[in-house]
Design a protein around this motif. Structure first.
Motif, PDB file in Angstrom:
ATOM      1  N   VAL A 109       0.899  -1.104  -0.001  1.00 30.08           N
ATOM      2  CA  VAL A 109      -0.113  -0.187   0.039  1.00 30.08           C
ATOM      3  C   VAL A 109       0.841   1.399   0.102  1.00 30.08           C
ATOM      4  N   LYS A 110       2.269   1.196  -0.006  1.00 29.21           N
ATOM      5  CA  LYS A 110       2.928   2.289   0.358  1.00 29.21           C
ATOM      6  C   LYS A 110       2.850   3.141  -0.632  1.00 29.21           C
ATOM      7  N   ASP A 111       2.826   2.584  -2.099  1.00 27.59           N
ATOM      8  CA  ASP A 111       2.826   3.667  -3.369  1.00 27.59           C
ATOM      9  C   ASP A 111       1.460   4.345  -2.921  1.00 27.59           C
ATOM     10  N   ALA A 112       0.559   3.991  -2.596  1.00 30.12           N
ATOM     11  CA  ALA A 112      -0.948   4.934  -3.537  1.00 30.12           C
ATOM     12  C   ALA A 112      -0.554   5.643  -1.653  1.00 30.12           C
ATOM     13  N   LEU A 113      -0.565   5.096  -0.702  1.00 28.89           N
ATOM     14  CA  LEU A 113      -0.387   6.170   1.086  1.00 28.89           C
ATOM     15  C   LEU A 113       1.079   7.500   0.712  1.00 28.89           C
ATOM     16  N   TYR A 114       1.377   6.467   0.474  1.00 26.29           N
ATOM     17  CA  TYR A 114       3.445   8.178   0.733  1.00 26.29           C
ATOM     18  C   TYR A 114       3.838   7.812  -0.527  1.00 26.29           C
ATOM     19  N   PRO A 115       3.311   7.705  -1.699  1.00 23.85           N
ATOM     20  CA  PRO A 115       4.319   7.760  -2.636  1.00 23.85           C
ATOM     21  C   PRO A 115       5.788   8.391  -3.237  1.00 23.85           C
ATOM     22  N   ASP A 116       5.683   9.681  -1.907  1.00 25.11           N
ATOM     23  CA  ASP A 116       6.474  10.468  -1.940  1.00 25.11           C
ATOM     24  C   ASP A 116       7.616  10.169  -1.537  1.00 25.11           C
ATOM     25  N   THR A 117       6.845   9.917   0.462  1.00 23.31           N
ATOM     26  CA  THR A 117       7.857   9.969   1.306  1.00 23.31           C
ATOM     27  C   THR A 117       7.629   8.174   2.211  1.00 23.31           C
ATOM     28  N   ALA A 118       7.329   7.268   1.865  1.00 21.40           N
ATOM     29  CA  ALA A 118       7.772   5.736   1.954  1.00 21.40           C
ATOM     30  C   ALA A 118       8.766   5.191   2.428  1.00 21.40           C
ATOM     31  N   ASP A 119       9.900   5.295   1.672  1.00 18.43           N
ATOM     32  CA  ASP A 119      10.897   5.260   2.394  1.00 18.43           C
ATOM     33  C   ASP A 119      11.761   5.847   4.412  1.00 18.43           C
ATOM     34  N   THR A 120      10.878   7.215   3.609  1.00 18.18           N
ATOM     35  CA  THR A 120      11.162   8.173   4.418  1.00 18.18           C
ATOM     36  C   THR A 120      10.617   8.532   6.368  1.00 18.18           C
ATOM     37  N   GLU A 121       8.636   8.427   5.989  1.00 21.91           N
ATOM     38  CA  GLU A 121       8.071   8.072   6.987  1.00 21.91           C
ATOM     39  C   GLU A 121       8.458   7.636   7.828  1.00 21.91           C
ATOM     40  N   ASP A 122       8.429   8.323   9.595  1.00 29.80           N
ATOM     41  CA  ASP A 122       8.608   7.255  10.659  1.00 29.80           C
ATOM     42  C   ASP A 122       7.792   6.709  11.622  1.00 29.80           C
ATOM     43  N   PHE A 123       7.302   5.845  12.054  1.00 30.80           N
ATOM     44  CA  PHE A 123       5.704   5.654  12.022  1.00 30.80           C
ATOM     45  C   PHE A 123       6.039   4.888  13.911  1.00 30.80           C
ATOM     46  N   GLY A 124       7.141   5.065  14.481  1.00 28.70           N
ATOM     47  CA  GLY A 124       6.838   5.062  16.186  1.00 28.70           C
ATOM     48  C   GLY A 124       6.397   5.786  16.377  1.00 28.70           C
ATOM     49  N   TYR A 125       6.997   5.374  17.692  1.00 30.51           N
ATOM     50  CA  TYR A 125       6.109   6.768  19.038  1.00 30.51           C
ATOM     51  C   TYR A 125       6.218   8.301  18.742  1.00 30.51           C
ATOM     52  N   GLU A 126       6.591   8.868  18.032  1.00 32.62           N
ATOM     53  CA  GLU A 126       7.101   9.775  17.992  1.00 32.62           C
ATOM     54  C   GLU A 126       5.428  10.564  17.091  1.00 32.62           C
ATOM     55  N   ARG A 127       5.366   9.516  16.268  1.00 32.81           N
ATOM     56  CA  ARG A 127       4.284  10.270  15.434  1.00 32.81           C
ATOM     57  C   ARG A 127       2.730  10.154  16.850  1.00 32.81           C
ATOM     58  N   VAL A 128       2.806   9.361  17.514  1.00 36.82           N
ATOM     59  CA  VAL A 128       1.552   9.276  18.771  1.00 36.82           C
ATOM     60  C   VAL A 128       1.886  10.592  19.313  1.00 36.82           C
ATOM     61  N   ARG A 129       3.481  10.873  19.801  1.00 36.22           N
ATOM     62  CA  ARG A 129       3.346  12.421  20.380  1.00 36.22           C
ATOM     63  C   ARG A 129       2.828  13.411  19.641  1.00 36.22           C
ATOM     64  N   ARG A 130       3.417  13.393  18.164  1.00 39.53           N
ATOM     65  CA  ARG A 130       2.903  14.458  17.683  1.00 39.53           C
ATOM     66  C   ARG A 130       1.622  14.690  17.789  1.00 39.53           C
ATOM     67  N   LEU A 131       0.590  13.842  17.745  1.00 37.29           N
ATOM     68  CA  LEU A 131      -1.031  13.564  17.814  1.00 37.29           C
ATOM     69  C   LEU A 131      -1.625  14.245  19.260  1.00 37.29           C
ATOM     70  N   LEU A 132      -0.465  13.741  20.073  1.00 37.12           N
ATOM     71  CA  LEU A 132      -0.719  14.007  21.857  1.00 37.12           C
ATOM     72  C   LEU A 132      -0.637  15.618  22.055  1.00 37.12           C
ATOM     73  N   ASP A 133       0.515  15.942  21.819  1.00 35.49           N
ATOM     74  CA  ASP A 133       0.540  17.812  21.975  1.00 35.49           C
ATOM     75  C   ASP A 133      -0.788  18.150  20.916  1.00 35.49           C
ATOM     76  N   LEU A 134      -0.596  18.241  20.396  1.00 36.76           N
ATOM     77  CA  LEU A 134      -1.706  18.492  18.763  1.00 36.76           C
ATOM     78  C   LEU A 134      -2.533  19.006  19.561  1.00 36.76           C
ATOM     79  N   VAL A 135      -2.903  17.338  20.447  1.00 33.92           N
ATOM     80  CA  VAL A 135      -4.661  17.861  20.644  1.00 33.92           C
ATOM     81  C   VAL A 135      -4.952  18.097  22.126  1.00 33.92           C
ATOM     82  N   ARG A 136      -3.389  18.468  23.057  1.00 32.78           N
ATOM     83  CA  ARG A 136      -3.839  18.949  23.735  1.00 32.78           C
ATOM     84  C   ARG A 136      -2.909  20.596  23.926  1.00 32.78           C
ATOM     85  N   GLY A 137      -3.087  20.944  22.946  1.00 27.80           N
ATOM     86  CA  GLY A 137      -2.810  22.791  22.749  1.00 27.80           C
ATOM     87  C   GLY A 137      -1.859  22.674  22.414  1.00 27.80           C
TER      88      GLY A 137
END
Length: 345
Positions: A121-149
């Motif tokens: 699915v990566k070519d449909a989901l991230y056609p330009d950044t598939a090999d550089t996307e970070d799928f670790g906890y940092e992605r969760v932390r970003r969501l937490l920070d944004l939701v928390r203001g």
């Protein structure tokens, strides 16, 4: 282990929301009707799974937005949204909007890790950044920070007749305390605790021994070690929220045909519980089928269940609408009270 189990304080259920590709509307309507039934029966929460490129709920935000307008009290959650498919900033906006529409009833559950079948699915989901996307906890932390203001940008103010905010809008102040992490390992439990999230456990864990034990553990003991690891690292300690999500099927009012079908379902899935599965060494809990009295006895003997006071029992994937009505009715009227739960407690 506590000498006695904690009385069950919050009773919830989880559904995958399956539908027929030829008539997807009917399946989605069935899910909404089940959530409405849950509210009438007194359930504290209803949760939906998140499925991509399958015949299940691909857009929980849309489904729960509809459910929020057909219910008034029941909490609405996702268990879980895999963040590998999401942009945290856009998701934060969607979640905040849904929380506002629901009157503060949203409980978003998320998880880290690459999308399932990523190579396909990566070519449909991230056609330009598939090999550089970070799928670790940092992605969760970003969501937490944004939701928390936390500001998403240093730009704000008035531009012409338009007003811009540096933080996600709408901002729903209580939502940051209702974010859950769905984890099945000691590492995820520890991370969720350190970041002040709530913790969703399920019927799947990684087969790993608790630190210091030196040996393999059974499912309940592994899950117990995760709960304790989470609370040991959470600011709220033993009061930190944990919800357990085993597959539990009460049969009190089931017909003979239903009982036989439920038993076959559990038996067909039992072999996978005998040993860890796959490279990730995933260990599955047996599905629990029986009368509410039988189920209460088994749950009270479950090491992890004894340390939680919230559950979101998972409905089986492939049953019919009428089966879910029977199962939920027995959960609310028979099993919940047998576990110490009372509606509105």
């Amino acid at each position: 282990m506590p000498s006695t189990p904690r009385p069950l304080r919050k009773l919830g259920f989880l559904t995958i929301g399956l539908f027929d590709a030829a008539d997807p509307g009917r399946g989605h309507e069935s899910t909404l009707e089940i959530i409405e039934l849950g509210e009438r029966l007194g359930f504290d929460s209803a949760w939906v799974r998140h499925r991509h490129l399958q015949y299940g709920i691909s857009s929980p935000v849309a489904v729960l937005a509809a459910a929020s307008q057909r219910t008034r009290r029941i909490a609405l959650g996702t268990a879980v949204t895999p963040l590998g498919w999401e942009n945290p900033l856009r998701l934060a906006e969607d979640l905040a909007t849904l929380d506002v529409l629901s009157g503060g009833r949203l409980n978003p559950g998320v998880s880290a890790g690459p999308p399932m079948h990523y190579e396909q699915v990566k070519d449909a989901l991230y056609p330009d950044t598939a090999d550089t996307e970070d799928f670790g906890y940092e992605r969760v932390r970003r969501l937490l920070d944004l939701v928390r203001g936390k500001p998403a940008t240093d730009f704000s103010g008035v531009e012409g007749i338009e007003v811009f905010s540096s933080v996600v809008q709408p901002h729903s102040p209580g939502l940051g305390r209702r974010l859950w992490y769905g984890g099945g390992s000691l590492g995820s439990a520890r991370w969720a605790g350190e970041h002040g999230m709530n913790f969703l456990t399920s019927s799947v864990v990684k087969a790993e021994a608790a630190e210091g034990t030196g040996g393999p553990l059974d499912f309940a003991e592994i899950q117990l070690s995760h709960i304790r690891e989470f609370r040991a690292h959470h600011p709220d300690g033993d009061a930190a929220r944990v919800s357990q999500g085993l597959v539990v099927i009460p049969t009190d009012s089931a017909s003979p045909e239903q009982r036989a079908r439920y038993a076959r379902y559990a038996a067909d899935r039992l072999p996978r519980t005998a040993s860890p599965q796959g490279p990730a060494r995933l260990l599955f809990a047996p599905d629990l089928v029986g009368t509410s009295a039988e189920l209460a006895e088994r749950l009270h003997a479950h090491a992890a269940f004894r340390e939680v006071d919230e559950v979101a029992f998972a409905l089986p994937f492939t049953f019919e609408h009428e089966d879910y009505v029977q199962i939920l009715t027995d959960m609310a009227e028979k099993l919940g009270p047998a576990l110490g739960w009372r509606p509105g407690g």
